[in-house]
Design an enzyme around this catalytic site. Sequence first.
Site, PDB file in Angstrom:
ATOM      1  N   GLU A  25      -2.564  39.309  26.088  1.00 58.40           N
ATOM      2  CA  GLU A  25      -2.650  40.051  27.312  1.00 58.40           C
ATOM      3  C   GLU A  25      -3.602  39.475  28.199  1.00 58.40           C
ATOM      4  OE1 GLU A  25      -0.539  42.266  28.717  1.00 58.40           O
ATOM      5  OE2 GLU A  25       0.682  42.637  26.778  1.00 58.40           O
ATOM      6  N   ASP A  34       1.372  41.945  38.572  1.00 57.34           N
ATOM      7  CA  ASP A  34       1.987  41.029  37.593  1.00 57.34           C
ATOM      8  C   ASP A  34       3.227  40.379  38.078  1.00 57.34           C
ATOM      9  OD1 ASP A  34       2.886  40.014  35.373  1.00 57.34           O
ATOM     10  OD2 ASP A  34       2.255  41.576  33.972  1.00 57.34           O
TER      11      ASP A  34
END
Length: 158
Positions: A25, A34
Amino acid sequence: MATRSRLKIGAALMASAIALVGGWEGLRAVAYPDRLANGIPTVCFGETRGVKLGDSYTVSQCQVMLGNALVEFEAGMRKCLATPDAVPDKPYVAFLSLSYNIGTGAFCGSTVARKANAGDFRGACNAIPMWNRAGGKVVPGLINRRADEQRFCLEGVR
């Protein structure tokens, strides 16, 4: 007992989960849109729930957030595994990493969960790479993540 948490009672298991998930991550202390998740505001180690662009956290806060999220995702993952405590540690962590990334609903409906529930842990590990798409497109980063999760998973299967 589906509500038990192996992460809470096993420090080594929690450390493995944090290393696997956190490593993929990545850490971003300030919320950003994102691009792989259609611009959803994301912060820390991939957290999206309740995040607004510009939110910021310390590294310590992000670590606590990840630990709490992993326990929460673990509970969801356990609900769809027939015998979650029969899953060996490394596959368990790999399944948790996958659940954290794709969501527990998707994990529960996956071939990974179906094969694990049939006791075919090797087959479950080998199904992990199927989850290599975001927005309907194959993503090189997901290919790499799934290969790492699969490798880790298979290390724990006899």
